[in-house]
Design a protein around this motif. Structure first.
Motif, mmCIF file in Angstrom:
data_model
loop_
_atom_site.group_PDB
_atom_site.id
_atom_site.type_symbol
_atom_site.label_atom_id
_atom_site.label_comp_id
_atom_site.label_asym_id
_atom_site.label_seq_id
_atom_site.Cartn_x
_atom_site.Cartn_y
_atom_site.Cartn_z
ATOM 1 N N GLU A 146 6.329 -8.396 -0.552
ATOM 2 C CA GLU A 146 5.182 -7.590 -0.131
ATOM 3 C C GLU A 146 5.560 -6.861 1.153
ATOM 4 O O GLU A 146 6.135 -7.458 2.064
ATOM 5 C CB GLU A 146 3.970 -8.485 0.109
ATOM 6 C CG GLU A 146 2.734 -7.740 0.534
ATOM 7 C CD GLU A 146 1.551 -8.656 0.794
ATOM 8 O OE1 GLU A 146 0.434 -8.137 0.867
ATOM 9 O OE2 GLU A 146 1.738 -9.884 0.938
ATOM 10 N N TRP A 180 -7.464 -4.272 -2.736
ATOM 11 C CA TRP A 180 -6.358 -5.219 -2.696
ATOM 12 C C TRP A 180 -6.878 -6.634 -2.930
ATOM 13 O O TRP A 180 -7.826 -7.066 -2.295
ATOM 14 C CB TRP A 180 -5.642 -5.150 -1.349
ATOM 15 C CG TRP A 180 -4.339 -5.870 -1.354
ATOM 16 C CD1 TRP A 180 -4.147 -7.185 -1.058
ATOM 17 C CD2 TRP A 180 -3.063 -5.344 -1.679
ATOM 18 N NE1 TRP A 180 -2.816 -7.506 -1.171
ATOM 19 C CE2 TRP A 180 -2.129 -6.389 -1.548
ATOM 20 C CE3 TRP A 180 -2.622 -4.095 -2.064
ATOM 21 C CZ2 TRP A 180 -0.774 -6.216 -1.791
ATOM 22 C CZ3 TRP A 180 -1.271 -3.919 -2.302
ATOM 23 C CH2 TRP A 180 -0.371 -4.968 -2.164
ATOM 24 N N LEU A 207 0.827 -1.203 0.000
ATOM 25 C CA LEU A 207 0.000 0.000 0.000
ATOM 26 C C LEU A 207 0.864 1.257 0.000
ATOM 27 O O LEU A 207 2.022 1.217 0.423
ATOM 28 C CB LEU A 207 -0.896 0.008 1.249
ATOM 29 C CG LEU A 207 -1.951 -1.086 1.332
ATOM 30 C CD1 LEU A 207 -2.611 -1.075 2.710
ATOM 31 C CD2 LEU A 207 -2.983 -0.922 0.235
ATOM 32 N N ALA A 211 -1.450 -4.040 -6.487
ATOM 33 C CA ALA A 211 -2.574 -4.450 -5.639
ATOM 34 C C ALA A 211 -3.441 -5.548 -6.252
ATOM 35 O O ALA A 211 -4.127 -6.254 -5.526
ATOM 36 C CB ALA A 211 -3.460 -3.237 -5.327
#
Length: 174
Positions: free
Chosen positions: A102, A140, A8, A79
């Motif tokens: 990630e 996501w 994010l 995402a």
């Protein structure tokens, strides 16, 4: 090797990817400055500038991989599954291993603080507020389909930067 960071906005992926890239001598191709340049060129923000930036990043990463260097790192939110599959296709075309890293921030207060205090080096991009992070989280997609088969590690940026960098480098060496 193709190393793709995902996470994010404000999660810490750019910071970690830059340090990992420096340590490993691998260039980092980041989507944000590319999108900022597209906007600076006068392309209207209601156009798919994000998609265009991903495609330019893919072209740049492919060029680096074709030069037989140590590899390339891509820094982008990634995402959704189609974005992740884009990198899988690139790795297959160039016959190089692909690794996903990630980055999450488990400390919501720290994540918010990072967003509120950082200054963008890409002036055409708006600084995302917390509401945009929440929206991105809603969009996501789980790691499934083709990307689920690719080796992936999840780093928590609420931990020390050096610890995350060491963990990423160990993952890439394995």
């Amino acid at each position: 090797m193709l190393v793709v960071f995902a996470g994010l906005p404000g999660s810490g992926k750019s910071t970690i990817s830059e340090v990992v890239g420096n340590r490993l001598g691998m260039p980092v191709v980041s989507v944000d400055p590319i999108e900022s340049s597209i906007l600076r060129a006068g392309i209207d923000s209601d156009q798919p500038t994000g998609l265009a930036a991903y495609l330019v990043a893919e072209t740049l990463a492919e060029s680096v991989l074709a030069s037989s260097g140590p590899g390339v790192i891509v820094d982008a939110v990634n995402a959704v599954e189609p974005a992740r599959e884009q990198w899988l296709g690139l790795a297959e075309r160039q016959s190089v291993p692909l690794r996903f890293i990630e980055v999450v921030c488990s400390d919501e207060e720290l994540h918010r603080e990072r967003l509120e205090t950082r200054t963008r080096t890409n002036p055409q991009l708006r600084e995302p507020g917390w509401h945009l992070v929440e929206q991105a989280l809603d969009e996501w997609q789980d790691w499934s389909g083709l990307s689920a088969a690719v080796p992936r590690i999840t780093l928590d940026s609420s931990r020390a930067l050096g610890e995350n960098v060491d963990q990423a480098i160990a993952f890439l060496a394995s």
